[in-house]
Design an enzyme around this catalytic site. Structure first.
Site, PDB file in Angstrom:
ATOM      1  N   SER A 168     -78.424 -53.901 -28.079  1.00 26.06           N
ATOM      2  CA  SER A 168     -79.096 -52.839 -27.336  1.00 26.06           C
ATOM      3  C   SER A 168     -78.641 -52.633 -25.896  1.00 26.06           C
ATOM      4  CB  SER A 168     -80.600 -53.106 -27.341  1.00 26.06           C
ATOM      5  OG  SER A 168     -80.875 -54.376 -26.793  1.00 26.06           O
ATOM      6  N   GLN A 217     -79.632 -52.532 -22.364  1.00 28.06           N
ATOM      7  CA  GLN A 217     -80.707 -53.345 -21.827  1.00 28.06           C
ATOM      8  C   GLN A 217     -80.401 -53.794 -20.406  1.00 28.06           C
ATOM      9  OE1 GLN A 217     -79.938 -57.765 -23.281  1.00 28.06           O
ATOM     10  NE2 GLN A 217     -79.744 -56.385 -25.042  1.00 28.06           N
ATOM     11  N   HIS A 263     -82.102 -57.087 -17.499  1.00 31.01           N
ATOM     12  CA  HIS A 263     -83.018 -58.212 -17.365  1.00 31.01           C
ATOM     13  C   HIS A 263     -83.682 -58.181 -15.993  1.00 31.01           C
ATOM     14  CE1 HIS A 263     -81.238 -59.575 -21.022  1.00 31.01           C
ATOM     15  NE2 HIS A 263     -80.047 -59.672 -20.473  1.00 31.01           N
ATOM     16  N   LYS A 286     -83.497 -63.595 -16.020  1.00 31.10           N
ATOM     17  CA  LYS A 286     -82.533 -63.881 -17.074  1.00 31.10           C
ATOM     18  C   LYS A 286     -81.131 -63.355 -16.733  1.00 31.10           C
ATOM     19  CE  LYS A 286     -81.791 -63.364 -22.060  1.00 31.10           C
ATOM     20  NZ  LYS A 286     -82.050 -62.532 -23.241  1.00 31.10           N
ATOM     21  N   GLU A 306     -77.233 -63.557 -16.948  1.00 32.18           N
ATOM     22  CA  GLU A 306     -76.473 -64.148 -18.048  1.00 32.18           C
ATOM     23  C   GLU A 306     -74.972 -63.898 -17.897  1.00 32.18           C
ATOM     24  OE1 GLU A 306     -78.436 -62.384 -21.405  1.00 32.18           O
ATOM     25  OE2 GLU A 306     -77.104 -60.661 -21.445  1.00 32.18           O
ATOM     26  N   HIS A 333     -76.421 -53.061 -19.476  1.00 34.85           N
ATOM     27  CA  HIS A 333     -75.306 -53.540 -20.280  1.00 34.85           C
ATOM     28  C   HIS A 333     -75.654 -53.461 -21.763  1.00 34.85           C
ATOM     29  CE1 HIS A 333     -77.873 -57.090 -19.648  1.00 34.85           C
ATOM     30  NE2 HIS A 333     -77.456 -57.511 -20.824  1.00 34.85           N
ATOM     31  N   ARG A 382     -85.312 -53.033 -22.979  1.00 30.44           N
ATOM     32  CA  ARG A 382     -84.385 -52.220 -23.764  1.00 30.44           C
ATOM     33  C   ARG A 382     -84.741 -50.734 -23.695  1.00 30.44           C
ATOM     34  NH1 ARG A 382     -85.929 -56.687 -26.740  1.00 30.44           N
ATOM     35  NH2 ARG A 382     -84.248 -58.143 -27.284  1.00 30.44           N
ATOM     36  N   LYS A 397     -85.733 -52.371 -31.839  1.00 29.49           N
ATOM     37  CA  LYS A 397     -86.773 -53.164 -31.184  1.00 29.49           C
ATOM     38  C   LYS A 397     -87.547 -52.316 -30.167  1.00 29.49           C
ATOM     39  CE  LYS A 397     -84.229 -57.538 -31.648  1.00 29.49           C
ATOM     40  NZ  LYS A 397     -83.650 -58.700 -30.941  1.00 29.49           N
TER      41      LYS A 397
END
Length: 374
Positions: free
Chosen positions: A57, A59, A61, A84, A86, A226, A245, A251
């Site tokens: 997706s 999304q 964070h 989050k 990453e 991203h 998302r 989702k």
């Protein structure tokens, strides 16, 4: 691989039985995880290997402040109060979307692709086209936000109709052997095939398409939009499951929150890539955060041994290539290693690798520690 309650790793005994989850072991042995992580009695990182066939997706964070707020307000969706950030490190050729394109690129797509203009909305398009010719970055970010928000909130029937028209047009051009690079045709047709009619298919004209070679990486800081499109990667992040998302997903979508929180600054493809630090056969992926770093250790094919250096942090390692054995002072007998084997190293412990003639490739996740000088 880690201690997140949604799926903690298990410690396997020599007899092959699962004795205890890693989170429980860490809490009982917090003096073995390093000075900094010992304060929270938990691992600060979550380690993954992803094999992406269908796009993951669009999304972003949250930062820590936002993470605490949304967890407090909706704990069923946002299940922990942590941020989050990453890192994605390519194992194979890897493609993803990362950060907003330079505004002139977005303006070029808006001028060239009628369906994209309609999906975004005329009033927003005019603002972005005019701001793309000025040097006021605040105005450019505002125009980018208005356009992206306009797209994400567009009526579904408009998105479906415009996307269908665009896909049909690009498909006909390909049949005629004409150049379709200005439409990002490969990416457009892939994501529309996987998520037909999804508003996220138009987001490819806002976000950079980033192609990574094995060993190249992207660091996805808070609020950076991203998506992963294809390929295999190592992924490491702060120990959180908070993902907001808005497209290319079945989702839950939180479009309002995502559009409000995003960083709308423009990036080039080069700026979207993360530059690691090389020290001989060891590569350090160390972003400007405390929660984690990733170390890639390569034992060349003509070498029979290697070392995983002693650091003040517990770490989790995965063998990507090769086979051999790992030994240390705390092990009664060496561990047999092969492709896909995962093992845990306590803080301040040195591990010696004895490898076969084909060499070995190991990725190691840990708390962020000082990198040895050159």
């Amino acid at each position: 691989m880690g201690t997140h309650p949604n799926g903690p790793s298990r410690i396997i005994s020599s007899s092959g039985d699962a004795d205890i989850d890693l989170g429980a072991w860490v809490r009982k042995n917090s003096d073995s995880i390093g000075t900094e992580m010992e304060k929270n009695k938990d691992l600060s990182f979550l380690f993954k290997v992803l094999s992406v066939k269908t796009a993951l997706s669009i999304q972003a964070h949250p930062n820590k402040v936002l993470a605490e707020k949304i967890h407090r307000e909706d704990p069923k969706v946002y299940k922990d109060p942590n941020h989050k950030p990453e890192m994605a490190i390519a194992l194979t050729p890897f493609q993803g979307l990362c950060g907003f394109r330079p505004i002139k690129e977005v303006a070029k797509f808006l001028k060239y692709i009628e369906e994209f203009r309609t999906a975004v909305g005329g009033q927003h398009v005019v603002k972005l086209l005019s701001s793309s010719n000025c040097v006021d970055q605040a105005l450019q970010k505002e125009a980018m936000k208005d356009c992206f928000t306009g797209l994400m909130n567009q009526k579904k029937e408009v998105i479906h109709a415009q996307l269908s028209s665009l896909v049909n047009h690009v498909t006909e051009l390909e049949k005629e052997g004409k150049d379709t690079s200005m439409y990002e045709a490969d990416v457009l047709l892939k994501v529309n095939k996987e998520f037909p009619g999804d508003v996220g298919c138009f987001a490819i004209y806002f976000l950079n398409v980033v192609n990574l070679k094995p060993g190249e990486a992207m660091f996805l800081r808070a609020s950076l939009p991203h998506a992963y499109l294809s390929g295999d990667c190592i992924e490491c992040m702060a120990c959180s499951d908070n993902t907001i998302r808005a497209g290319l997903t079945p989702k839950f979508r939180d479009v309002k929150l995502l559009c409000e929180m995003l960083d709308y600054a423009s990036l080039s493809v080069a700026q979207a890539k993360f530059r690691p630090i090389q020290r001989g056969n060891v590569t350090y992926y160390k972003p400007d955060i405390e929660d984690f770093m990733v170390t890639k250790v390569e034992v060349p094919a003509d070498t029979t041994s290697g070392i995983l250096q002693c650091i003040d942090s517990a770490s989790i390692c995965i063998v990507i290539q090769g086979e051999g054995q790992a030994s240390s002072c705390s092990l009664v007998s060496p561990l047999d290693l092969n492709r896909g084997f995962v093992f845990f190293i306590a803080a301040n412990e040195e591990v010696h690798l004895t490898v076969s003639s084909q060499g070995m490739l190991v990725f190691r996740a840990s708390y962020s520690v000082k990198i040895p000088s050159a």
